[in-house]
Motif scaffolding. Structure first.
Motif, PDB file in Angstrom:
ATOM      1  N   ASP A  31     -85.036 -22.722 -90.409  1.00 20.20           N
ATOM      2  CA  ASP A  31     -84.042 -23.080 -89.393  1.00 20.20           C
ATOM      3  C   ASP A  31     -82.903 -22.059 -89.445  1.00 20.20           C
ATOM      4  N   GLU A  32     -82.634 -21.374 -88.329  1.00 23.47           N
ATOM      5  CA  GLU A  32     -81.586 -20.358 -88.303  1.00 23.47           C
ATOM      6  C   GLU A  32     -80.218 -20.951 -88.626  1.00 23.47           C
ATOM      7  N   ARG A  33     -80.033 -22.236 -88.397  1.00 21.41           N
ATOM      8  CA  ARG A  33     -78.745 -22.867 -88.696  1.00 21.41           C
ATOM      9  C   ARG A  33     -78.495 -22.989 -90.192  1.00 21.41           C
ATOM     10  N   ASP A  34     -79.538 -22.806 -90.993  1.00 19.38           N
ATOM     11  CA  ASP A  34     -79.396 -22.839 -92.447  1.00 19.38           C
ATOM     12  C   ASP A  34     -79.179 -21.450 -93.051  1.00 19.38           C
ATOM     13  N   LYS A  35     -79.119 -20.437 -92.233  1.00 22.82           N
ATOM     14  CA  LYS A  35     -78.891 -19.068 -92.723  1.00 22.82           C
ATOM     15  C   LYS A  35     -77.425 -18.722 -92.448  1.00 22.82           C
ATOM     16  N   ARG A  36     -76.635 -18.625 -93.501  1.00 19.68           N
ATOM     17  CA  ARG A  36     -75.191 -18.547 -93.362  1.00 19.68           C
ATOM     18  C   ARG A  36     -74.618 -17.260 -93.967  1.00 19.68           C
ATOM     19  N   LEU A  37     -74.008 -16.442 -93.118  1.00 17.28           N
ATOM     20  CA  LEU A  37     -73.243 -15.305 -93.603  1.00 17.28           C
ATOM     21  C   LEU A  37     -71.903 -15.813 -94.125  1.00 17.28           C
ATOM     22  N   ARG A  38     -71.141 -14.905 -94.768  1.00 13.35           N
ATOM     23  CA  ARG A  38     -69.855 -15.305 -95.318  1.00 13.35           C
ATOM     24  C   ARG A  38     -68.900 -15.745 -94.197  1.00 13.35           C
ATOM     25  N   GLY A  80     -77.097 -29.109 -98.020  1.00 13.31           N
ATOM     26  CA  GLY A  80     -78.369 -29.640 -97.525  1.00 13.31           C
ATOM     27  C   GLY A  80     -78.812 -28.995 -96.233  1.00 13.31           C
ATOM     28  N   LEU A  81     -79.968 -29.393 -95.762  1.00 15.56           N
ATOM     29  CA  LEU A  81     -80.514 -28.864 -94.511  1.00 15.56           C
ATOM     30  C   LEU A  81     -79.665 -29.326 -93.328  1.00 15.56           C
ATOM     31  N   HIS A  82     -79.405 -28.415 -92.408  1.00 19.57           N
ATOM     32  CA  HIS A  82     -78.619 -28.763 -91.225  1.00 19.57           C
ATOM     33  C   HIS A  82     -79.231 -29.962 -90.498  1.00 19.57           C
ATOM     34  N   ALA A  83     -80.537 -29.929 -90.293  1.00 14.29           N
ATOM     35  CA  ALA A  83     -81.205 -30.981 -89.530  1.00 14.29           C
ATOM     36  C   ALA A  83     -81.109 -32.338 -90.197  1.00 14.29           C
ATOM     37  N   VAL A  84     -80.931 -32.343 -91.509  1.00 14.61           N
ATOM     38  CA  VAL A  84     -80.844 -33.611 -92.248  1.00 14.61           C
ATOM     39  C   VAL A  84     -79.398 -34.075 -92.382  1.00 14.61           C
ATOM     40  N   THR A  85     -78.495 -33.157 -92.704  1.00 13.29           N
ATOM     41  CA  THR A  85     -77.106 -33.527 -92.992  1.00 13.29           C
ATOM     42  C   THR A  85     -76.292 -33.787 -91.735  1.00 13.29           C
ATOM     43  N   ASP A  86     -76.474 -32.961 -90.715  1.00 11.95           N
ATOM     44  CA  ASP A  86     -75.618 -33.069 -89.532  1.00 11.95           C
ATOM     45  C   ASP A  86     -75.620 -34.472 -88.903  1.00 11.95           C
ATOM     46  N   GLY A 129     -67.917 -36.913 -83.776  1.00 12.91           N
ATOM     47  CA  GLY A 129     -66.888 -35.898 -83.577  1.00 12.91           C
ATOM     48  C   GLY A 129     -66.813 -34.868 -84.684  1.00 12.91           C
ATOM     49  N   VAL A 130     -67.703 -34.969 -85.674  1.00  7.03           N
ATOM     50  CA  VAL A 130     -67.754 -33.990 -86.769  1.00  7.03           C
ATOM     51  C   VAL A 130     -69.167 -33.427 -86.845  1.00  7.03           C
ATOM     52  N   SER A 131     -69.264 -32.096 -86.935  1.00 10.08           N
ATOM     53  CA  SER A 131     -70.573 -31.440 -87.006  1.00 10.08           C
ATOM     54  C   SER A 131     -70.545 -30.349 -88.057  1.00 10.08           C
ATOM     55  N   LEU A 132     -71.712 -30.031 -88.578  1.00  8.55           N
ATOM     56  CA  LEU A 132     -71.829 -28.829 -89.396  1.00  8.55           C
ATOM     57  C   LEU A 132     -71.714 -27.621 -88.478  1.00  8.55           C
ATOM     58  N   GLY A 133     -70.862 -26.677 -88.841  1.00  5.02           N
ATOM     59  CA  GLY A 133     -70.860 -25.421 -88.122  1.00  5.02           C
ATOM     60  C   GLY A 133     -72.095 -24.618 -88.489  1.00  5.02           C
ATOM     61  N   TYR A 134     -72.401 -23.618 -87.697  1.00  7.96           N
ATOM     62  CA  TYR A 134     -73.481 -22.694 -88.040  1.00  7.96           C
ATOM     63  C   TYR A 134     -73.157 -21.337 -87.421  1.00  7.96           C
ATOM     64  N   ASP A 135     -73.756 -20.309 -87.958  1.00 10.91           N
ATOM     65  CA  ASP A 135     -73.450 -18.945 -87.528  1.00 10.91           C
ATOM     66  C   ASP A 135     -73.736 -18.755 -86.048  1.00 10.91           C
ATOM     67  N   MET A 136     -72.755 -18.156 -85.361  1.00 11.84           N
ATOM     68  CA  MET A 136     -72.811 -17.846 -83.930  1.00 11.84           C
ATOM     69  C   MET A 136     -72.686 -19.080 -83.046  1.00 11.84           C
ATOM     70  N   LEU A 137     -72.283 -20.205 -83.612  1.00 12.76           N
ATOM     71  CA  LEU A 137     -71.906 -21.353 -82.787  1.00 12.76           C
ATOM     72  C   LEU A 137     -70.676 -20.970 -81.974  1.00 12.76           C
ATOM     73  N   THR A 138     -70.712 -21.233 -80.681  1.00 12.72           N
ATOM     74  CA  THR A 138     -69.605 -20.918 -79.780  1.00 12.72           C
ATOM     75  C   THR A 138     -69.166 -22.184 -79.073  1.00 12.72           C
ATOM     76  N   PHE A 139     -67.859 -22.372 -78.957  1.00 11.47           N
ATOM     77  CA  PHE A 139     -67.342 -23.525 -78.221  1.00 11.47           C
ATOM     78  C   PHE A 139     -66.025 -23.148 -77.551  1.00 11.47           C
ATOM     79  N   GLU A 140     -65.665 -23.961 -76.553  1.00 11.42           N
ATOM     80  CA  GLU A 140     -64.447 -23.724 -75.791  1.00 11.42           C
ATOM     81  C   GLU A 140     -63.374 -24.726 -76.196  1.00 11.42           C
TER      82      GLU A 140
END
Length: 259
Positions: free
Chosen positions: A28-35, A234-240, A246-257
């Motif tokens: 899952d790309e959401r589990d690959k996290r840069l600094r 933990g895994l994004h798909a399991v923890t999120d 109103g609370v979510s795990l962030g992930y790399d390249m998530l964009t919001f307004e």
């Protein structure tokens, strides 16, 4: 205002070198996290928060050709180690040279001058990074090309402080372990907030998930995202799905307004 989470991982990133846990082996790309780092675009101004060892890769992923400023939260290498790569922005329109403005508190600024001393000498070599370093005071707002930024001070540990930033109705905090009530008050009214949550178990110098959720409950943003997460999250798909509304795990390249 557009916000992009450039990286959401802890100092080692995820996957961790040599680790064989299910998170580090996840497809899952959401589990690959840069600094951890972020980019804020507001009124035509592009601001990056932190420039760690993955700064070059993160900037390539955004496709950005210019940045107006980098805000540094503190002096640890996972937050400042990539500053040499501002050279690409300096010389993207060569022969025009565009220095990058760097904002940091006094301790972090001193670290930048030491670690990148070759960028601040009088007779530096051609091609050295061009940085204009601005020392900021934690209790004084400042502006980047008309965009007001409010520093939010906290404790990374008992040994030193860390800065978060509020820009309009958006706030970004990373590597916090403690925050005083007066600083929490500066966050009132934010619509979206990003806050660090290293893992579920307590840690001596970072918020746990429970501590991050406690701060979010105090501030009451419309939406909050967790960042600076280790593989222990933990895994994004399991923890999120287990997080409060109103609370979510962030992930790399998530964009919001943000309004």
């Amino acid at each position: 205002m557009k916000v992009t989470l450039l990286g959401t991982g802890t100092s080692q990133g995820v996957p961790v070198i040599g680790c064989r846990c299910e998170v580090c082996q996840s497809a899952d790309e959401r589990d690959k996290r840069l600094r951890t780092a972020a980019m804020v675009e507001c009124d035509g101004v592009r601001i990056v928060i932190d420039a760690g060892p993955d700064f070059r890769q993160q900037m390539l992923r955004t496709g950005a050709r210019t940045i107006d400023a980098i805000l540094l939260t503190h002096q640890h290498k996972d937050h400042v180690g990539g500053l040499d790569d501002v050279r690409a922005f300096n010389f993207v329109d060569f022969p025009t040279i565009r220095p990058v403005d760097i904002y940091a508190n006094a301790v972090t600024a001193a670290c930048v001058r030491k670690d990148f001393d070759y960028a601040f000498v009088d007779n530096k070599y051609i091609g050295a990074p061009e940085m204009r370093l601005h020392e900021i005071e934690p209790d004084k707002p400042f502006k980047v090309k008309g965009v007001e930024i409010i520093p939010i001070q906290g404790k990374h540990s008992e040994r030193f402080s860390v800065l978060g930033y509020r820009i309009g109705r958006f706030a970004y905090l990373t590597d916090f372990k403690q925050i005083e009530p007066a600083e929490v008050e500066k966050l009132r009214g934010v619509e979206a907030m990003v806050v660090n949550a290293l893992r579920f178990e307590p840690h001596h110098s970072h918020f746990s998930v429970a501590e991050a959720l406690s701060l979010i409950e105090q501030v009451q943003p419309r939406q909050a995202y967790l960042t600076h997460m280790s593989h222990g999250i933990g895994l994004h798909a399991v923890t999120d799905p287990t997080l409060p509304e109103g609370v979510s795990l962030g992930y790399d390249m998530l964009t919001f307004e943000v309004e």
